[in-house]
Motif scaffolding. Structure first.
Motif, PDB file in Angstrom:
ATOM      1  N   HIS A   1       0.833  -1.208   0.000  1.00 48.64           N
ATOM      2  CA  HIS A   1       0.000   0.000   0.000  1.00 48.64           C
ATOM      3  C   HIS A   1       0.868   1.258   0.000  1.00 48.64           C
ATOM      4  O   HIS A   1       0.743   2.093  -0.879  1.00 48.64           O
ATOM      5  CB  HIS A   1      -0.930  -0.028   1.227  1.00 48.64           C
ATOM      6  CG  HIS A   1      -1.741   1.213   1.442  1.00 48.64           C
ATOM      7  ND1 HIS A   1      -1.732   1.907   2.624  1.00 48.64           N
ATOM      8  CD2 HIS A   1      -2.585   1.874   0.634  1.00 48.64           C
ATOM      9  CE1 HIS A   1      -2.539   2.946   2.530  1.00 48.64           C
ATOM     10  NE2 HIS A   1      -3.080   2.953   1.335  1.00 48.64           N
ATOM     11  N   GLU A   2       1.799   1.385   0.963  1.00 49.00           N
ATOM     12  CA  GLU A   2       2.600   2.618   1.027  1.00 49.00           C
ATOM     13  C   GLU A   2       4.061   2.395   1.390  1.00 49.00           C
ATOM     14  O   GLU A   2       4.672   3.250   2.017  1.00 49.00           O
ATOM     15  CB  GLU A   2       1.958   3.617   1.999  1.00 49.00           C
ATOM     16  CG  GLU A   2       0.894   4.460   1.322  1.00 49.00           C
ATOM     17  CD  GLU A   2       0.528   5.711   2.100  1.00 49.00           C
ATOM     18  OE1 GLU A   2       1.100   5.955   3.164  1.00 49.00           O
ATOM     19  OE2 GLU A   2      -0.342   6.439   1.621  1.00 49.00           O
TER      20      GLU A   2
ATOM     21  N   GLU B   1       0.301  -7.538  10.097  1.00 54.12           N
ATOM     22  CA  GLU B   1      -0.479  -6.313   9.945  1.00 54.12           C
ATOM     23  C   GLU B   1       0.489  -5.146   9.827  1.00 54.12           C
ATOM     24  O   GLU B   1       1.371  -4.965  10.660  1.00 54.12           O
ATOM     25  CB  GLU B   1      -1.380  -6.137  11.168  1.00 54.12           C
ATOM     26  CG  GLU B   1      -2.344  -4.989  11.037  1.00 54.12           C
ATOM     27  CD  GLU B   1      -3.227  -4.873  12.268  1.00 54.12           C
ATOM     28  OE1 GLU B   1      -4.382  -5.303  12.202  1.00 54.12           O
ATOM     29  OE2 GLU B   1      -2.737  -4.369  13.298  1.00 54.12           O
TER      30      GLU B   1
ATOM     31  N   LYS C   1       1.409   0.914   9.750  1.00 55.02           N
ATOM     32  CA  LYS C   1       0.964   2.267   9.425  1.00 55.02           C
ATOM     33  C   LYS C   1      -0.559   2.341   9.311  1.00 55.02           C
ATOM     34  O   LYS C   1      -1.197   3.141   9.953  1.00 55.02           O
ATOM     35  CB  LYS C   1       1.603   2.709   8.113  1.00 55.02           C
ATOM     36  CG  LYS C   1       1.550   4.189   7.888  1.00 55.02           C
ATOM     37  CD  LYS C   1       2.601   4.873   8.719  1.00 55.02           C
ATOM     38  CE  LYS C   1       2.290   6.325   8.914  1.00 55.02           C
ATOM     39  NZ  LYS C   1       3.234   6.933   9.827  1.00 55.02           N
ATOM     40  N   HIS C   2      -1.114   1.516   8.457  1.00 54.60           N
ATOM     41  CA  HIS C   2      -2.543   1.640   8.177  1.00 54.60           C
ATOM     42  C   HIS C   2      -3.293   0.331   8.390  1.00 54.60           C
ATOM     43  O   HIS C   2      -4.401   0.161   7.901  1.00 54.60           O
ATOM     44  CB  HIS C   2      -2.768   2.149   6.752  1.00 54.60           C
ATOM     45  CG  HIS C   2      -2.021   3.406   6.446  1.00 54.60           C
ATOM     46  ND1 HIS C   2      -1.150   3.526   5.401  1.00 54.60           N
ATOM     47  CD2 HIS C   2      -1.990   4.590   7.098  1.00 54.60           C
ATOM     48  CE1 HIS C   2      -0.627   4.748   5.405  1.00 54.60           C
ATOM     49  NE2 HIS C   2      -1.113   5.404   6.426  1.00 54.60           N
ATOM     50  N   ASN C   3      -2.623  -0.611   9.061  1.00 56.07           N
ATOM     51  CA  ASN C   3      -3.279  -1.866   9.422  1.00 56.07           C
ATOM     52  C   ASN C   3      -3.696  -2.733   8.232  1.00 56.07           C
ATOM     53  O   ASN C   3      -4.590  -3.567   8.367  1.00 56.07           O
ATOM     54  CB  ASN C   3      -4.510  -1.634  10.325  1.00 56.07           C
ATOM     55  CG  ASN C   3      -4.181  -0.737  11.504  1.00 56.07           C
ATOM     56  OD1 ASN C   3      -4.680   0.368  11.592  1.00 56.07           O
ATOM     57  ND2 ASN C   3      -3.300  -1.189  12.376  1.00 56.07           N
TER      58      ASN C   3
ATOM     59  N   ARG D   1      -3.543  -5.890   6.043  1.00 61.11           N
ATOM     60  CA  ARG D   1      -3.205  -7.240   6.511  1.00 61.11           C
ATOM     61  C   ARG D   1      -2.905  -8.178   5.356  1.00 61.11           C
ATOM     62  O   ARG D   1      -3.572  -8.133   4.319  1.00 61.11           O
ATOM     63  CB  ARG D   1      -4.376  -7.824   7.311  1.00 61.11           C
ATOM     64  CG  ARG D   1      -4.590  -7.106   8.609  1.00 61.11           C
ATOM     65  CD  ARG D   1      -5.795  -7.642   9.319  1.00 61.11           C
ATOM     66  NE  ARG D   1      -5.987  -6.906  10.567  1.00 61.11           N
ATOM     67  CZ  ARG D   1      -6.836  -7.285  11.511  1.00 61.11           C
ATOM     68  NH1 ARG D   1      -7.559  -8.367  11.337  1.00 61.11           N
ATOM     69  NH2 ARG D   1      -6.938  -6.572  12.609  1.00 61.11           N
TER      70      ARG D   1
ATOM     71  N   ALA E   1      -9.003  -4.109   2.345  1.00 58.84           N
ATOM     72  CA  ALA E   1      -8.617  -2.696   2.348  1.00 58.84           C
ATOM     73  C   ALA E   1      -7.825  -2.358   3.603  1.00 58.84           C
ATOM     74  O   ALA E   1      -8.142  -2.882   4.663  1.00 58.84           O
ATOM     75  CB  ALA E   1      -9.877  -1.827   2.285  1.00 58.84           C
ATOM     76  N   PRO E   2      -6.824  -1.460   3.471  1.00 60.73           N
ATOM     77  CA  PRO E   2      -6.462  -0.722   2.258  1.00 60.73           C
ATOM     78  C   PRO E   2      -5.513  -1.474   1.324  1.00 60.73           C
ATOM     79  O   PRO E   2      -5.090  -0.897   0.324  1.00 60.73           O
ATOM     80  CB  PRO E   2      -5.751   0.510   2.819  1.00 60.73           C
ATOM     81  CG  PRO E   2      -5.076   0.003   4.057  1.00 60.73           C
ATOM     82  CD  PRO E   2      -6.015  -1.032   4.631  1.00 60.73           C
TER      83      PRO E   2
ATOM     84  N   CYS F   1      -4.637  -4.194  -1.536  1.00 64.13           N
ATOM     85  CA  CYS F   1      -5.316  -4.993  -2.542  1.00 64.13           C
ATOM     86  C   CYS F   1      -4.319  -5.733  -3.426  1.00 64.13           C
ATOM     87  O   CYS F   1      -4.709  -6.536  -4.262  1.00 64.13           O
ATOM     88  CB  CYS F   1      -6.254  -4.127  -3.372  1.00 64.13           C
ATOM     89  SG  CYS F   1      -5.521  -2.602  -3.943  1.00 64.13           S
TER      90      CYS F   1
END
Lengths: 104, 408
Positions: free
Chosen positions: A47-48, A63, A66-68, A70, A81-82, A84
């Motif tokens: 994701h990031e 997990e 940062k944004h959980n 998984r 999400a987030p 994919c």
């Protein structure tokens, strides 16, 4: 040809935990599951680009801190999400008390 | 075919739309948003997007909406909702019938009191277009005045320093981050900003703002004035409730929903920044959250309940802020705390655990570089959810694994 690279001693990773492993400009996350098996994935969240080794291992899930987001660290599957995009996984073996990761 | 309409195409609305498909809904989904962009993530707007001038970081690209059969109507606002006729009136004159409706209209920045007319040098930060406009005014050496010492203002200050701007941050209260962030952590944040060259002025009372062609002036109540090239106002947000209010829905610091995110009209749900909801874990206390993860969680929960799942909201408040290389994370609500336990971890990072009178962990706040405190805050969140009463001595000791306290 399989290129086995030594990561660390097996007892340097706690059960249900993860460490970061950097090798030749790449970064990986190496896991020890609650049932004492070892796994490896790419080190950064899809994701990031956050280091997953700072995240929490719960059963077979890593997990992102940062944004959980998984993932299953056993299969690399993104669990919703987030995130994919799945994580790439790598074969791992333990020999003579050391953990090795397969970098093709 | 059942038609679910979602008004508000931000993180929450987009998440809800995809969650409907993930849960097997095969009817029609229409997502309506006033912005021209597809739904995008807002957290980068004060950080990477502002620093590097990035395009919006889309929640999903257009192909994924198409694949999922989600119709996204961008650049359209909703004029009114008719709950009796079950239609929404769009700004292009179209009328859209729905079977069930989800309101994810978010919030908008609270304007500085008394401002009106055309304003170029006084801005707020909520949308991608705001970020583009602010970035255009932040060349090296320009003076940025930020009104409000909350997360938006502080993240903006950090980014503006990286862009070489001179930054003054004005806060009316005695310290920054007074809403929900413990003093000790706010102190670390303030010290870092000052070390990076941000001038922080607390306890200042602003009389008015005055824009001219070449600059903008802040007039203080004590008669002083300060000139700047750009002012950004970050003094909170107002939930977008007007459509709901006009449609007769109950409003209570946001669109009032129950624990299932259902409004006072059964076919209409609301989620994210625009709604206030009761949180069972804190005695049913009603709150409204403006946070990225809450938007995601409630979007997914609303989708489930639009399909009749009847699931209650259980997620705890959780949010983060990144400034320079510092990350701050807070889980839970600390208001009822009677005892705070500090746990120092590596490299100056620390976590404050907030316990209530019964010794139950009710919140945790941490700050450190990178993701130093992330894992422990996540474990703390799980401990809060589980209602754990941890041993304060063990909690304070960095060598104690929090996982062991969770199991206890």
């Amino acid at each position: 040809m399989t290129n086995w690279v030594e990561v660390c001693a097996a007892d340097e990773i706690d059960e249900e935990d993860v460490i970061r492993f950097d090798h030749e400009g790449r970064t990986f996350a190496v896991y020890r599951s609650p049932d004492d098996q070892f796994f490896a994935t790419d080190g950064l969240c899809t994701h990031e680009k956050i280091h997953l080794a700072d995240g929490l291992v719960m059963d077979d899930i890593i997990e992102c801190p940062k944004h959980n987001g998984r993932f299953s660290y056993k299969t690399g599957e993104a669990k919703g999400a987030p995130v994919c995009v799945n994580l790439k996984t790598y074969a791992v073996k333990v020999e003579a008390g050391s953990v090795f990761i397969s970098l093709a | 075919m059942l038609h679910i309409v979602i008004i508000g195409a931000g993180e929450c609305g987009a998440r809800a739309a995809f969650a409907l498909r993930e849960k097997g809904f095969d009817g029609q989904i229409t997502l309506v948003g006033a912005e021209e962009h597809l739904p995008y993530e807002r957290p980068p707007l004060s950080k990477e997007a502002l620093l590097h001038g990035l395009e919006p970081k889309l929640v999903s690209d257009a192909a994924r909406y198409a694949d999922a059969g989600i119709a996204v109507l961008t650049g359209l606002s909703v004029e009114s909702i008719d709950p009796a006729g079950k239609t929404v009136q769009l700004s292009n004159g179209d009328s859209l019938p729905y079977d069930r409706l989800l309101l994810t209209m978010g919030a908008r920045p609270r304007p500085f009191p008394g401002l009106s007319g055309t304003i170029h040098r006084i801005r707020t930060l909520r949308t991608h277009d705001d970020t583009v406009a602010i970035r255009a005014g932040l060349q090296p050496g320009k003076h940025l005045a930020i009104i409000g010492g909350g997360f938006i203002g502080l993240e903006l200050a950090a980014t503006a320093r990286k862009l070489g701007a001179q930054v003054t941050l004005l806060e009316g209260l005695p310290r920054i981050l007074s809403r929900g962030v413990p003093d000790e952590i706010a102190g670390v944040v303030a010290a870092r900003h000052q070390a990076e060259g941000v001038e922080i002025l607390c306890g200042v009372k602003i009389q008015s703002l005055e824009e001219s062609r070449d600059e903008v002036k802040v007039h203080f109540e004590d008669g002083r004035t300060m000139a700047a090239d750009l002012i950004v106002v970050g003094i909170g947000a107002i939930p977008n409730v007007e459509l709901a209010r006009d449609a007769g829905l109950t409003i209570d610091n946001g669109i009032a929903v129950d624990e299932h995110l259902q409004t006072s009209v059964p076919d209409i749900f609301a989620a994210g920044d625009c709604c206030s909801f009761p949180l069972a874990h804190y005695d049913g206390r009603r709150l409204r959250l403006e946070a990225w993860r809450n938007a995601q969680d409630q979007g997914a929960l609303a989708a489930a309940n639009l399909l009749g799942a009847g699931e209650a909201m259980s997620a705890l408040p959780w949010f983060w802020s990144d400034q320079y290389d510092l990350t701050l994370q807070i889980a839970g609500l600390a208001d009822g705390a009677t005892q705070t336990i500090r746990r120092d971890t590596a490299d100056g990072a620390f976590i404050l655990f907030h316990l209530d009178a019964g010794g139950r962990l009710i919140a945790a706040s941490g700050i450190g570089t990178g993701n130093a405190i992330a894992r422990d805050i996540r474990l703390a969140e799980m401990m809060i959810a589980a209602g754990v009463r941890p041993d304060p001595v063990a909690l304070a000791a960095a060598q104690t694994k929090l996982k062991s306290l969770l199991a206890a």
